[in-house]
Design an enzyme around this catalytic site. Sequence first.
Site, PDB file in Angstrom:
ATOM      1  N   GLY A  64       0.804  -1.218   0.000  1.00  0.00           N
ATOM      2  CA  GLY A  64       0.000   0.000   0.000  1.00  0.00           C
ATOM      3  C   GLY A  64       0.835   1.265   0.000  1.00  0.00           C
ATOM      4  O   GLY A  64       2.029   1.243  -0.271  1.00  0.00           O
ATOM      5  N   HIS A  89       4.226   2.188  -8.178  1.00  0.00           N
ATOM      6  CA  HIS A  89       3.181   1.157  -8.122  1.00  0.00           C
ATOM      7  C   HIS A  89       2.203   1.310  -9.290  1.00  0.00           C
ATOM      8  O   HIS A  89       1.719   0.319  -9.843  1.00  0.00           O
ATOM      9  CB  HIS A  89       2.380   1.274  -6.820  1.00  0.00           C
ATOM     10  CG  HIS A  89       3.160   0.985  -5.585  1.00  0.00           C
ATOM     11  ND1 HIS A  89       3.394   1.937  -4.614  1.00  0.00           N
ATOM     12  CD2 HIS A  89       3.751  -0.153  -5.140  1.00  0.00           C
ATOM     13  CE1 HIS A  89       4.077   1.401  -3.636  1.00  0.00           C
ATOM     14  NE2 HIS A  89       4.319   0.140  -3.922  1.00  0.00           N
ATOM     15  N   LYS A 121      13.277  -1.928  -8.292  1.00  0.00           N
ATOM     16  CA  LYS A 121      14.018  -1.252  -7.228  1.00  0.00           C
ATOM     17  C   LYS A 121      14.407  -2.301  -6.183  1.00  0.00           C
ATOM     18  O   LYS A 121      15.498  -2.269  -5.644  1.00  0.00           O
ATOM     19  CB  LYS A 121      13.185  -0.150  -6.579  1.00  0.00           C
ATOM     20  CG  LYS A 121      13.938   0.531  -5.434  1.00  0.00           C
ATOM     21  CD  LYS A 121      13.200   1.699  -4.891  1.00  0.00           C
ATOM     22  CE  LYS A 121      11.961   1.301  -4.130  1.00  0.00           C
ATOM     23  NZ  LYS A 121      12.238   0.495  -2.917  1.00  0.00           N
ATOM     24  N   ARG A 179       8.904   4.691   1.489  1.00  0.00           N
ATOM     25  CA  ARG A 179       9.691   5.117   2.653  1.00  0.00           C
ATOM     26  C   ARG A 179      10.359   6.479   2.455  1.00  0.00           C
ATOM     27  O   ARG A 179      10.939   7.006   3.402  1.00  0.00           O
ATOM     28  CB  ARG A 179      10.746   4.067   2.983  1.00  0.00           C
ATOM     29  CG  ARG A 179      10.150   2.778   3.543  1.00  0.00           C
ATOM     30  CD  ARG A 179      11.236   1.820   3.974  1.00  0.00           C
ATOM     31  NE  ARG A 179      10.723   0.747   4.814  1.00  0.00           N
ATOM     32  CZ  ARG A 179      10.443  -0.485   4.389  1.00  0.00           C
ATOM     33  NH1 ARG A 179      10.622  -0.805   3.122  1.00  0.00           N
ATOM     34  NH2 ARG A 179       9.984  -1.395   5.222  1.00  0.00           N
TER      35      ARG A 179
END
Length: 299
Positions: free
Chosen positions: A41, A47, A159, A197
């Site tokens: 999420g 994404h 990544k 992050r």
Amino acid sequence: MESSAVTSASARVVTTPAEMHRVADEIRAAGLTIGFVPTMGYLHDGHLQLLRKARELADVVILSIFVNPTQFSANEDLGAYPRDFERDKALAEAEGTQIIYNPSPESMYPEGFQTQVNLPGMTNVLCGVSRPHHFPGVAQVCAKLFNAVKPHFAVFGLKDFQQYLVVTQMVKDLDMDLKVVGIPIVREKDGLAMSSRNVYMTPAEREQAVVLNQSIKLAEKAVAEGERDAARLLDLVRGHIATAPAADIDYVEIRSIPGLATVEGRIEKPVLLAMAVKFGKARLLDNTVLLREQPNANV
Ligand code: PAF
């Protein structure tokens, strides 16, 4: 061809493995293919690219949003991991996602849960050194997600290159009937790899984090100019990262593809240059494939 599981414009939210099994069976019975994007999420553009790829590959796109507790150790950011389900749902729907699989931790790991999945040769290196729980947890949850979602394709961002290789190897080893597709890293304008992050960084740390992509470009340039010595390439990369006062290097390594064995001396074929570097509370990953035949090709 149509399936009643996917007729509405808004995404259907599925919350248990049992329901996910039923929905996936129904989609497959209707002769439709499933493209799957597993996530934790807090979606970003990276994404969304994965969802676009899944849509290109398959008839029905299923996104999972599950912050998987088994891939975090006790001192990691599980509780603090950013979450915003309604925002994620809206973003996923705008990309044409038909189903969101959002199981609870209790439904995924009920009391008495036992099964572990590990690939020791690939999970104990690179990120696995400082995060020994991480890849066994990732492999375990991906096995569970694949079993419930029954995808024809599962799309992963590169990544997390080690994750992509671990999942690909697991699928091969366990004869899972799906194709794992890797999508090149999606970057911010200044080159920083997109990550959920990144929000943990202060503005000063965020500014300095560009050294990661810069160091990768330096290595790629050196290789293009004929450098083949792994140690000299690593010195070049580490030296550039060290110019950022906030950077705290966890590792910078060159490893073989797909086995992730150490590479020493001359590099002769495509190898992975991978790094994990902390900037304050954010531990950032970046990588490139050196000596890649086709730039930006999916691996
Ligand atoms: O990359 C991630 O977001 C996670 O590791 C994954 C693949 C969804 C498994 O929890």
